[in-house]
Write a protein that holds these residues in place. Structure first.
Motif, PDB file in Angstrom:
ATOM      1  N   PHE A   5       3.562  -9.447   9.249  1.00  0.00           N
ATOM      2  CA  PHE A   5       2.892  -8.155   9.129  1.00  0.00           C
ATOM      3  C   PHE A   5       1.572  -8.163   9.885  1.00  0.00           C
ATOM      4  N   SER A   6       1.292  -7.073  10.579  1.00  0.00           N
ATOM      5  CA  SER A   6      -0.020  -6.931  11.208  1.00  0.00           C
ATOM      6  C   SER A   6      -1.085  -6.713  10.146  1.00  0.00           C
ATOM      7  N   ILE A   7      -0.766  -5.884   9.149  1.00  0.00           N
ATOM      8  CA  ILE A   7      -1.720  -5.536   8.089  1.00  0.00           C
ATOM      9  C   ILE A   7      -1.017  -5.559   6.742  1.00  0.00           C
ATOM     10  N   VAL A   8      -1.695  -6.139   5.756  1.00  0.00           N
ATOM     11  CA  VAL A   8      -1.293  -5.995   4.354  1.00  0.00           C
ATOM     12  C   VAL A   8      -2.451  -5.329   3.631  1.00  0.00           C
ATOM     13  N   VAL A   9      -2.151  -4.213   2.972  1.00  0.00           N
ATOM     14  CA  VAL A   9      -3.146  -3.519   2.155  1.00  0.00           C
ATOM     15  C   VAL A   9      -2.996  -4.038   0.734  1.00  0.00           C
ATOM     16  N   PHE A  10      -3.967  -4.828   0.298  1.00  0.00           N
ATOM     17  CA  PHE A  10      -3.953  -5.435  -1.034  1.00  0.00           C
ATOM     18  C   PHE A  10      -4.747  -4.539  -1.986  1.00  0.00           C
ATOM     19  N   GLY A  11      -4.134  -4.188  -3.115  1.00  0.00           N
ATOM     20  CA  GLY A  11      -4.742  -3.215  -4.010  1.00  0.00           C
ATOM     21  C   GLY A  11      -4.376  -1.809  -3.567  1.00  0.00           C
ATOM     22  N   ALA A  12      -3.149  -1.666  -3.081  1.00  0.00           N
ATOM     23  CA  ALA A  12      -2.719  -0.428  -2.439  1.00  0.00           C
ATOM     24  C   ALA A  12      -2.598   0.759  -3.378  1.00  0.00           C
ATOM     25  N   THR A  13      -2.473   0.536  -4.669  1.00  0.00           N
ATOM     26  CA  THR A  13      -2.235   1.669  -5.570  1.00  0.00           C
ATOM     27  C   THR A  13      -3.501   2.246  -6.197  1.00  0.00           C
ATOM     28  N   ARG A  77       1.418 -14.309   5.507  1.00  0.00           N
ATOM     29  CA  ARG A  77       2.363 -13.394   6.160  1.00  0.00           C
ATOM     30  C   ARG A  77       1.673 -12.326   7.004  1.00  0.00           C
ATOM     31  N   ALA A  78       0.333 -12.273   6.955  1.00  0.00           N
ATOM     32  CA  ALA A  78      -0.404 -11.167   7.581  1.00  0.00           C
ATOM     33  C   ALA A  78      -1.346 -11.654   8.677  1.00  0.00           C
ATOM     34  N   THR A  79      -1.569 -10.796   9.647  1.00  0.00           N
ATOM     35  CA  THR A  79      -2.636 -11.030  10.618  1.00  0.00           C
ATOM     36  C   THR A  79      -3.967 -10.617  10.011  1.00  0.00           C
TER      37      THR A  79
END
Length: 140
Positions: A5-13, A77-79
Motif C-alpha cells: 500500500f502507498s498509504i494506510v489511514v490508521f484510525g480511519a473511522t 505493508r505501507a509506504t
C-alpha cells in the motif's frame, strides 16, 4: 522497497480519519493509489469503505494502538502511515516506533505540539538514519 500500500489511514473511522479517507477516495488521478484503512473495528471499517465510492476502494486492515505487533504488521505493508489516532500523547508513539522499525514514513493530524517535540527529541535521529520522514501537524 515496494510495499503493498502507498498509504494506510490508521484510525480511519474517527472524524479526522473519515475526512482523510473521503479526500483520498475522491482525489485519485489517472493511476489510483493503492491504499488501505486501518483500525480496531472491522465492521466500522467496512461500513466506511462502502460509503466512500471513488475509483479504487481501500483494503481493510485491523490494528489496535495498544497492540505493538498489529501496528508493525500495518507499518510493514505501507509506504506511509497516516495516523488519525489520538490523543497522540497516549496513543501515538507505538505507531511511530513501528514505522521506524519497518522504515515506513509517518504523517499525522495532531495538534499536540508538545508531543511533536517529544517525538522529534526521542526519534528524530533514528528516523533520519533510517531514511524515514516523521511529519506531524498535517491538519494545521
Amino acid at each position: 522497497a515496494d510495499r503493498e500500500f502507498s498509504i494506510v489511514v490508521f484510525g480511519a473511522t474517527g472524524d479526522a480519519g473519515r475526512a482523510v479517507c473521503r479526500y483520498l477516495a475522491t482525489k485519485q488521478g489517472a493511476r489510483p493509489v493503492k491504499w488501505a484503512v486501518a483500525g480496531r473495528s472491522k465492521a466500522k471499517l467496512e461500513t466506511l469503505v462502502s460509503s466512500l465510492g471513488g475509483p479504487s476502494a481501500p483494503s481493510v486492515l485491523l490494528a489496535d494502538a495498544c497492540d505493538a505487533s498489529s501496528l508493525l504488521r500495518i507499518a510493514e505493508r505501507a509506504t506511509l502511515v497516516f495516523s488519525a489516532v489520538g490523543p497522540y500523547s497516549r496513543l501515538g508513539e507505538p505507531m511511530v516506533k513501528a514505522c521506524l522499525v519497518a522504515r515506513t514514513h509517518w504523517a499525522d493530524i495532531t495538534g499536540e505540539v508538545f508531543w511533536v517535540g517529544e517525538m522529534e527529541a526521542k526519534h528524530g535521529e533514528a528516523a533520519a538514519a533510517a531514511g524515514v520522514t516523521l511529519t506531524s501537524l498535517c491538519g494545521y
